[in-house]
Design a protein around this motif. Structure first.
Motif, short mmCIF file in Angstrom:
data_model
loop_
_atom_site.label_atom_id
_atom_site.label_comp_id
_atom_site.label_asym_id
_atom_site.label_seq_id
_atom_site.Cartn_x
_atom_site.Cartn_y
_atom_site.Cartn_z
N ASN A 23 76.53 18.47 22.86
CA ASN A 23 76.61 17.02 22.95
C ASN A 23 76.33 16.57 24.36
O ASN A 23 76.46 17.35 25.32
N GLU B 199 74.08 13.69 17.20
CA GLU B 199 73.69 12.38 17.73
C GLU B 199 72.30 11.96 17.22
O GLU B 199 71.34 11.86 17.98
N GLY C 50 75.59 8.34 18.05
CA GLY C 50 75.46 8.75 19.43
C GLY C 50 76.72 8.54 20.25
O GLY C 50 76.84 9.06 21.35
N ASP D 169 79.98 9.17 21.80
CA ASP D 169 80.46 10.52 22.07
C ASP D 169 81.70 10.94 21.29
O ASP D 169 81.70 12.00 20.64
N SER E 207 80.89 11.37 17.61
CA SER E 207 79.99 12.50 17.41
C SER E 207 80.73 13.83 17.49
O SER E 207 80.60 14.69 16.62
#
Length: 511
Positions: free
Chosen positions: A275, A309, A405, A407, A410
Motif C-alpha cells: 500500500n 487501491e 485508494g 489508506d 484499503s
C-alpha cells in the motif's frame, strides 16, 4: 551560473521521456546539459516536480516512465516547470493484452525463514492478539472500555500476547445485511475474527441490530484453535455489566494465548499487503520500485503479495493485464475498473479527480502519473489472482485486491483478506498504523524521512541521489519484513497506532 549535467539535478527515467524529476529545488537560470542539448530552467521547480526536457505544443502528450501521463494545455518549452498549470489528464484508451508480459520470478535457491505463530490448518500469524469484534456501532464504546483495561505495562505480564484490539466501526444496523454494503461489512468483520494474527475473539453486540453476533460468527472460517467468546449488552444488563464480564473474559483469553510460542516457518507462509499514501514525485522512483523488488523476492520464496487501491492503478491497468496468468484473471481486474467508473459517475465524479492536493504539492499532476508509480509496488511477477474487497486471499504469488485508494479503508480490506504484514510507502509523511497487523513504513525521500524519523521505518531516498540502488533498498525492505514478521516492533506499533485505522468500506443505503 555555469552549466551542469542534468543527471546531477534531475532524473530522466526513460530515454524517450519528455520530463525529468527534480532531485532538489531548481532555481531559474540554472543551465543543464544532456546528450548534447542545453536546457535552461525557466522558473523555480520544487524538488520532486517535473522539468521539461523537450518542447511540446498545446495538446501534445507528455511521457514519463516511457508512458503517457497527460496532455499539455499550453505550449511547454525545455526548462519549463510541468505541472497542473500546463498539463492535464489525457483520454485513456489502452490496448489490453493478457499474459504477454508474464514473468516467473526465479527462486534464489536459498530458503528463507521467519518466526511466526503457527495456527491450526496451516496459517501463520506474525502477531498474537485478542480481537474484540463489534457487530454494531452501538457496542463500540463498550468494546473500547474493555480493551483499554489491557493497554500499557499491564501486558508485560503476558509476553507472548501482543495486545487487545477493539475493532469498532460506524455501521451494523440500518442496512440490509444481504445488500452489497452489508455483505462487505460482514465479510470484513469475519475476516478479522478469522485472521491468523488473532488467536482469540470476543464478539460484542447490542442485541437488536440487523447484523447480529450469531450471524457474524456462524460457520466462521477461523483456524480451529481460535478461541471465540460472545457477549450481548442487552442480555448482560447494560454497558457496565458487559464491561465487567468482558474484562474477565479477555483476561482468561490472554492467559490461554500466552501459552503459544513462535516457531520457525518458511517465508512462503507470509501474506504481504502492498500500500502507499501521501505519494510524491519520488514514490514511483524510489520506495515503490524498491518495494516491488522486495515483493518479487517474497514471491520467489512462494509467499503471497497483494497490491490494492483500484482508483490508483487506473491508467496503468494495461501493465497488470499483460502480467495476468490468463485472460480470466486479467478480465477480472478490468471488471473492477469498470465497476469503479460506474461508482464514481453515480457520485458525480470521475477517476481522474485523483491526485490529492498533497500529491500535487509533492509533484504528481495526473492520475496516470500517480498510477504508473503506484503499480511499481507490485514488482514484475505474474498476476495470479484478483480479489474483491475483504475476500479471502488464497492464491500464492503476486495478486490484487479491489479497494478504495483511501489508506485506512484499503488496508482494512487487505487485512480482512488475510494479509499478515503490510508495507506502506509514503512521500508526504503518512502516519498510518494497523492492528492486529504490523505495518512497515518506507519514506520515498530522505528529507521527509529525517523530518519524520520517529514515524518512518526505512528511507528509500538514497535511490534518488544515486547512493543506493533499487535492488539494494529492496533487499533491505525484504530483510526488514522478515524481521518484523518475526516480532520486531515497527514505529507505528511503538506508538500504539492502529486502533482507529480499522475502517471498513461502507457502501449502500442506510435506512
Amino acid at each position: 551560473m555555469s552549466p551542469s549535467p542534468l543527471a546531477e539535478h534531475a532524473l530522466l527515467l526513460h530515454p524517450d521521456d519528455d520530463v525529468a524529476v527534480a532531485l532538489r529545488d531548481l532555481p531559474p537560470g540554472l543551465t543543464l546539459t544532456h546528450g548534447g542539448l542545453s536546457v535552461a530552467v525557466t522558473a523555480a521547480i520544487p524538488q520532486g516536480h517535473k522539468l521539461a526536457v523537450r518542447a511540446k505544443p498545446t495538446g501534445e502528450t507528455v511521457t514519463k516512465y516511457g508512458q503517457v501521463i497527460g496532455r499539455t494545455t499550453s505550449p511547454v518549452h525545455p526548462g519549463d516547470h510541468v505541472h497542473t498549470h500546463n498539463l492535464t489528464m489525457d483520454s485513456v484508451n489502452p490496448v489490453y493484452e493478457f499474459g504477454t508480459g508474464r514473468v516467473r520470478v526465479p527462486h534464489s535457491g536459498v530458503l528463507r525463514t521467519w518466526e511466526g505463530f503457527e495456527r491450526a490448518g496451516g496459517a501463520v500469524g506474525t502477531r498474537n492478539y485478542v480481537g474484540i469484534v463489534t457487530s454494531v456501532n452501538c457496542s463500540a464504546s463498550t468494546a473500547r472500555m474493555i480493551a483499554d483495561q489491557f493497554r500499557g505495562p499491564i501486558m508485560d505480564a503476558w509476553p507472548n500476547v501482543d495486545g487487545v484490539v477493539a475493532l469498532t466501526h460506524d455501521s451494523g444496523c440500518g442496512m440490509v445485511p444481504s445488500s452489497e454494503g452489508g455483505q462487505i461489512l460482514r465479510r470484513t468483520l469475519r475476516g478479522y475474527a478469522a485472521h491468523p494474527n488473532v488467536g482469540a475473539v470476543l464478539a460484542i453486540g447490542l442485541g437488536c441490530e440487523m447484523l447480529a453476533v450469531d450471524a457474524l460468527l456462524d460457520d466462521l472460517p477461523a483456524p480451529a484453535d481460535t478461541i471465540v467468546e460472545r457477549l450481548i449488552i442487552q442480555d448482560q444488563g447494560g454497558v457496565r455489566a458487559t464491561v465487567r464480564a468482558g474484562v474477565t473474559a479477555v483476561r482468561a483469553l490472554i492467559e490461554q494465548l500466552d501459552q503459544r510460542r513462535r516457531t520457525t516457518v518458511p517465508a512462503s507462509r507470509l501474506i504481504l499487503g502492498l500500500n502507499c499514501g501521501g505519494s510524491d514525485g519520488y514514490s514511483g522512483i524510489t520506495a515503490n520500485p524498491a518495494l516491488g523488488y522486495a515483493s518479487d523476492l517474497l514471491v520467489a520464496q512462494g509467499a503471497t503479495t497483494v497490491l490494492a487501491e483500484t482508483p490508483e492503478v487506473f491508467g496503468a491497468e494495461h501493465l497488470l493485464t499483460r502480467r495476468a496468468v490468463d485472460e480470466t484473471v486479467g478480465r477480472r481486474l478490468l471488471d473492477r475498473i469498470a465497476w469503479w467508473h460506474s461508482y464514481v459517475a453515480a457520485g458525480g465524479g470521475t477517476l481522474d479527480n485523483n491526485p490529492s492536493p498533497g500529491n500535487k504539492a509533492g509533484g504528481l499532476t495526473t492520475i496516470l502519473e500517480k498510477s504508473l508509480g503506484a503499480v511499481a509496488k507490485g514488482g514484475t511477477a505474474e498476476l495470479t489472482a484478483v480479489y474483491e474487497y475483504a475476500e479471502p486471499i488464497t492464491a500464492p504469488g503476486f495478486t490484487f485486491m479491489d479497494t478504495p485508494g483511501y489508506d485506512p479503508v484499503s488496508v482494512t480490506g487487505l487485512v480482512a483478506g488475510g494479509a499478515t504484514l503490510v508495507c506502506f510507502t509514503t512521500g508526504r509523511g503518512s502516519v498510518l498504523g494497523t492492528k492486529p497487523v504490523p505495518t512497515l513504513k518506507v519514506a520515498t525521500n530522505t528529507e521527509m524521512y529525517e523530518r519524520m524519523r520517529e514515524d518512518m521505518d526505512l528511507d528509500a531516498g538514497p535511490i534518488a541521489t544515486g547512493d543506493a540502488t533499487v535492488e539494494e533498498i529492496g533487499g533491505q525492505i525484504f530483510e526488514a519484513l522478515l524481521e518484523v514478521a518475526s516480532g520486531r516492533i515497527t514505529v507505528s506499533e511503538d506508538l500504539d497506532l492502529g486502533r482507529d485505522e480499522f475502517v471498513p468500506w461502507q457502501l449502500g443505503a442506510v435506512t
